[in-house]
Design a protein around this motif. Structure first.
Motif, PDB file in Angstrom:
ATOM      1  N   ASN A  12       6.679  -1.267   1.626  1.00 26.05           N
ATOM      2  CA  ASN A  12       6.682   0.189   1.781  1.00 26.05           C
ATOM      3  C   ASN A  12       7.465   0.889   0.673  1.00 26.05           C
ATOM      4  O   ASN A  12       7.862   2.034   0.821  1.00 26.05           O
ATOM      5  CB  ASN A  12       7.298   0.545   3.148  1.00 26.05           C
ATOM      6  CG  ASN A  12       6.850   1.901   3.654  1.00 26.05           C
ATOM      7  OD1 ASN A  12       5.711   2.303   3.452  1.00 26.05           O
ATOM      8  ND2 ASN A  12       7.744   2.604   4.334  1.00 26.05           N
ATOM      9  N   THR A  13       7.657   0.189  -0.451  1.00 23.97           N
ATOM     10  CA  THR A  13       8.518   0.715  -1.507  1.00 23.97           C
ATOM     11  C   THR A  13       8.016   2.037  -2.057  1.00 23.97           C
ATOM     12  O   THR A  13       8.766   3.009  -2.186  1.00 23.97           O
ATOM     13  CB  THR A  13       8.641  -0.302  -2.652  1.00 23.97           C
ATOM     14  OG1 THR A  13       9.146  -1.537  -2.137  1.00 23.97           O
ATOM     15  CG2 THR A  13       9.562   0.201  -3.740  1.00 23.97           C
ATOM     16  N   LEU A  14       6.746   2.083  -2.407  1.00 27.26           N
ATOM     17  CA  LEU A  14       6.240   3.266  -3.077  1.00 27.26           C
ATOM     18  C   LEU A  14       6.156   4.464  -2.137  1.00 27.26           C
ATOM     19  O   LEU A  14       6.414   5.597  -2.541  1.00 27.26           O
ATOM     20  CB  LEU A  14       4.865   2.961  -3.691  1.00 27.26           C
ATOM     21  CG  LEU A  14       4.446   3.872  -4.831  1.00 27.26           C
ATOM     22  CD1 LEU A  14       3.611   3.110  -5.851  1.00 27.26           C
ATOM     23  CD2 LEU A  14       3.650   5.059  -4.313  1.00 27.26           C
TER      24      LEU A  14
ATOM     25  N   ALA B 209      -8.866   9.272   1.271  1.00 20.34           N
ATOM     26  CA  ALA B 209      -9.302   9.338   2.670  1.00 20.34           C
ATOM     27  C   ALA B 209      -8.383   8.531   3.580  1.00 20.34           C
ATOM     28  O   ALA B 209      -7.922   9.018   4.619  1.00 20.34           O
ATOM     29  CB  ALA B 209     -10.747   8.859   2.792  1.00 20.34           C
ATOM     30  N   ILE B 210      -8.112   7.286   3.200  1.00 27.10           N
ATOM     31  CA  ILE B 210      -7.246   6.454   4.031  1.00 27.10           C
ATOM     32  C   ILE B 210      -5.805   6.937   3.940  1.00 27.10           C
ATOM     33  O   ILE B 210      -5.090   7.026   4.947  1.00 27.10           O
ATOM     34  CB  ILE B 210      -7.347   4.973   3.621  1.00 27.10           C
ATOM     35  CG1 ILE B 210      -8.760   4.451   3.858  1.00 27.10           C
ATOM     36  CG2 ILE B 210      -6.342   4.129   4.400  1.00 27.10           C
ATOM     37  CD1 ILE B 210      -8.984   3.045   3.360  1.00 27.10           C
ATOM     38  N   ALA B 211      -5.347   7.250   2.730  1.00 22.70           N
ATOM     39  CA  ALA B 211      -3.965   7.687   2.551  1.00 22.70           C
ATOM     40  C   ALA B 211      -3.664   8.928   3.383  1.00 22.70           C
ATOM     41  O   ALA B 211      -2.589   9.034   3.989  1.00 22.70           O
ATOM     42  CB  ALA B 211      -3.683   7.950   1.079  1.00 22.70           C
TER      43      ALA B 211
ATOM     44  N   THR C 271       0.825  -1.203   0.000  1.00 26.02           N
ATOM     45  CA  THR C 271       0.000   0.000   0.000  1.00 26.02           C
ATOM     46  C   THR C 271       0.858   1.251   0.000  1.00 26.02           C
ATOM     47  O   THR C 271       1.733   1.378   0.861  1.00 26.02           O
ATOM     48  CB  THR C 271      -0.981  -0.005   1.202  1.00 26.02           C
ATOM     49  OG1 THR C 271      -1.791   1.172   1.174  1.00 26.02           O
ATOM     50  CG2 THR C 271      -0.259  -0.082   2.543  1.00 26.02           C
ATOM     51  N   PRO C 272       0.689   2.148  -0.977  1.00 30.51           N
ATOM     52  CA  PRO C 272      -0.164   2.015  -2.152  1.00 30.51           C
ATOM     53  C   PRO C 272       0.264   0.838  -3.031  1.00 30.51           C
ATOM     54  O   PRO C 272       1.436   0.493  -3.089  1.00 30.51           O
ATOM     55  CB  PRO C 272       0.018   3.339  -2.890  1.00 30.51           C
ATOM     56  CG  PRO C 272       0.501   4.301  -1.849  1.00 30.51           C
ATOM     57  CD  PRO C 272       1.334   3.483  -0.919  1.00 30.51           C
ATOM     58  N   SER C 273      -0.731   0.262  -3.703  1.00 30.43           N
ATOM     59  CA  SER C 273      -0.444  -0.883  -4.556  1.00 30.43           C
ATOM     60  C   SER C 273       0.242  -0.425  -5.840  1.00 30.43           C
ATOM     61  O   SER C 273       0.069   0.712  -6.288  1.00 30.43           O
ATOM     62  CB  SER C 273      -1.730  -1.629  -4.895  1.00 30.43           C
ATOM     63  OG  SER C 273      -2.631  -0.788  -5.602  1.00 30.43           O
ATOM     64  N   ASN C 274       1.020  -1.320  -6.397  1.00 29.02           N
ATOM     65  CA  ASN C 274       1.764  -1.057  -7.628  1.00 29.02           C
ATOM     66  C   ASN C 274       1.253  -1.999  -8.718  1.00 29.02           C
ATOM     67  O   ASN C 274       1.369  -3.211  -8.560  1.00 29.02           O
ATOM     68  CB  ASN C 274       3.253  -1.288  -7.363  1.00 29.02           C
ATOM     69  CG  ASN C 274       4.109  -1.215  -8.610  1.00 29.02           C
ATOM     70  OD1 ASN C 274       3.773  -0.525  -9.564  1.00 29.02           O
ATOM     71  ND2 ASN C 274       5.218  -1.946  -8.615  1.00 29.02           N
ATOM     72  N   PRO C 275       0.656  -1.470  -9.800  1.00 30.95           N
ATOM     73  CA  PRO C 275       0.662  -0.067 -10.222  1.00 30.95           C
ATOM     74  C   PRO C 275      -0.642   0.692 -10.000  1.00 30.95           C
ATOM     75  O   PRO C 275      -0.742   1.849 -10.362  1.00 30.95           O
ATOM     76  CB  PRO C 275       0.907  -0.196 -11.724  1.00 30.95           C
ATOM     77  CG  PRO C 275       0.132  -1.421 -12.095  1.00 30.95           C
ATOM     78  CD  PRO C 275       0.265  -2.365 -10.912  1.00 30.95           C
ATOM     79  N   GLY C 276      -1.680   0.053  -9.408  1.00 34.71           N
ATOM     80  CA  GLY C 276      -3.000   0.668  -9.382  1.00 34.71           C
ATOM     81  C   GLY C 276      -3.184   1.784  -8.384  1.00 34.71           C
ATOM     82  O   GLY C 276      -4.144   2.542  -8.478  1.00 34.71           O
TER      83      GLY C 276
END
Length: 383
Positions: free
Chosen positions: A183-185, A296-298, A154-159
């Motif tokens: 936690n890459t992105l 909202a969550i982010a 999260t966030p998912s890659n690539p969506g």
């Protein structure tokens, strides 16, 4: 080389922490960041009681980098350990294969990194049950019962969907499962999974952590000594270790992490807003857009929204024309570098995305130049 002991870094801002993280205590006439230690073995008379014995087990250059990453992932927290690896996939594999046994169940994201289907096949070959769920909507809760490990991206890659780490970690622990977060992105400056309840924070240091597209690296950070001991043992068994030069380059690059993250996140938002306002409907995704489903969550769990923007052009041909027309953005895979890149993600297979889906990694160029280049390419590729 001087003793690579921690400096006892005081609490402070992200920029201060990134610049100072992992540096040894200052010693007169020695460099502030010692150069890479190239050694397969070390002098070892008598009983092997010291920290460095053989190059597959430990290296002083790794030690400094591991302490630096730990200070970024869990600032001010004692008992946190970081282990560095040869790549992000080496780090991911170390957690999965050190924690899971035949008969166990694991929950993986159904919309995560494209190499995860390969991991799934290998896990199943070892008799491990693999369940999948999409990232958005905390759908993992529906398949969590009886699982030993929950893997979150999260966030998912690539969506670029986002799930609630705190909620999922609490539910997973109540049901007896460990939680690992890719936690890459986000990077440690955008999100700290351990503070949100995760057991492991895992990332590819190839991406924005180091930010220059010139090395491969991965890491695992965790606070449970037994679990991290198993990860360390796995690294030793498979030899998935980074070279000292890569580790040194990574540590050097951390000094500009806050500068890069701040600039690239601001640029990504500017590009996302320009794409959102384009006359065509492009299905723009960026967690920092207030209208995005992930916002909202982010906005509750992230301290920054990252440098990746995704959108979809009507056809594969249009997407390829768009990429060919860009001048400041390279057609390349990976993300997080200071030079902007973009690709038609469907060319690789493995991602459930439309043929015209574009993943763009926004770099550190001037935002006006980037936005102008993207809008010009959209216009010229429409014909």
């Amino acid at each position: 080389m001087s003793d690579p002991g921690p400096q006892g870094l005081p609490s402070g801002g992200d920029g201060t922490r990134a610049v100072r993280a992992g540096l040894p205590e200052p010693v007169k006439y020695e460099p502030t960041l010692p150069g890479p230690v190239f050694a397969a073995h070390f002098h070892l008379p008598g009983e092997p009681t010291g920290p460095y014995t053989y190059g597959r087990d430990e290296n002083p250059t790794w030690t400094l980098l591991e302490r630096a990453v730990g200070e970024l992932e869990a600032p001010g927290e004692d008992g946190v350990e970081t282990l560095v690896f040869a790549s992000g996939m080496a780090a991911i594999s170390s957690v999965l294969f050190s924690r899971l046994r035949s008969g166990d169940a694991v929950v993986l994201p159904g919309d995560g990194y494209q190499a995860l289907p390969l991991v799934r096949a290998q896990l199943e070959a070892y008799g491990i049950e693999v369940r999948t769920a999409p990232t958005g909507g905390d759908a993992q809760l529906d398949v969590l019962d009886g699982a030993k490990l929950l893997w979150i991206e999260t966030p998912s890659n690539p969506g670029l969907d986002v799930c609630d780490i705190r909620r999922l970690a609490s539910e997973a622990h109540a049901r007896g499962a460990l939680v690992a977060v890719d936690n890459t992105l986000a990077t440690p400056l955008g999100q700290r999974p351990l503070e949100l309840g995760a057991d492991f924070s895992v990332a590819s240091g190839t991406k924005q952590l180091t930010g220059h597209g010139d090395l491969l690296l991965g890491y695992v950070t965790g606070r449970d000594a037994e679990a991290m001991s198993a990860v360390r043992r796995w690294r030793k068994i498979v030899g998935a270790i980074p070279g000292p030069m890569e580790a040194w380059l990574a540590h050097r690059s951390l000094a500009t992490l806050q500068l890069r993250v701040e600039r690239q996140s601001a640029n990504a938002l500017a590009v996302a807003e320009a794409l959102r306002d384009w006359p065509e409907e492009l299905g723009v995704r960026y967690p920092g857009l207030p209208a995005d489903p992930s916002y909202a969550i982010a906005s509750r769990q992230m301290r920054g929204f990252g440098c990746v923007v995704s959108f979809t052009l009507p056809t594969r041909a249009r997407a390829e024309r768009f990429l060919d027309t860009l001048r400041l953005v390279d057609d390349a895979t990976s993300f997080g570098g200071v030079r902007s890149t973009a690709e038609r993600r469907g060319r690789w297979g493995g991602d459930a995305v439309p043929e015209g889906f574009i993943r763009m990694s926004v770099g550190a160029e001037d935002p006006e130049d980037l936005v102008a280049d993207v809008l010009r390419a959209l216009d010229e590729s429409a014909g």
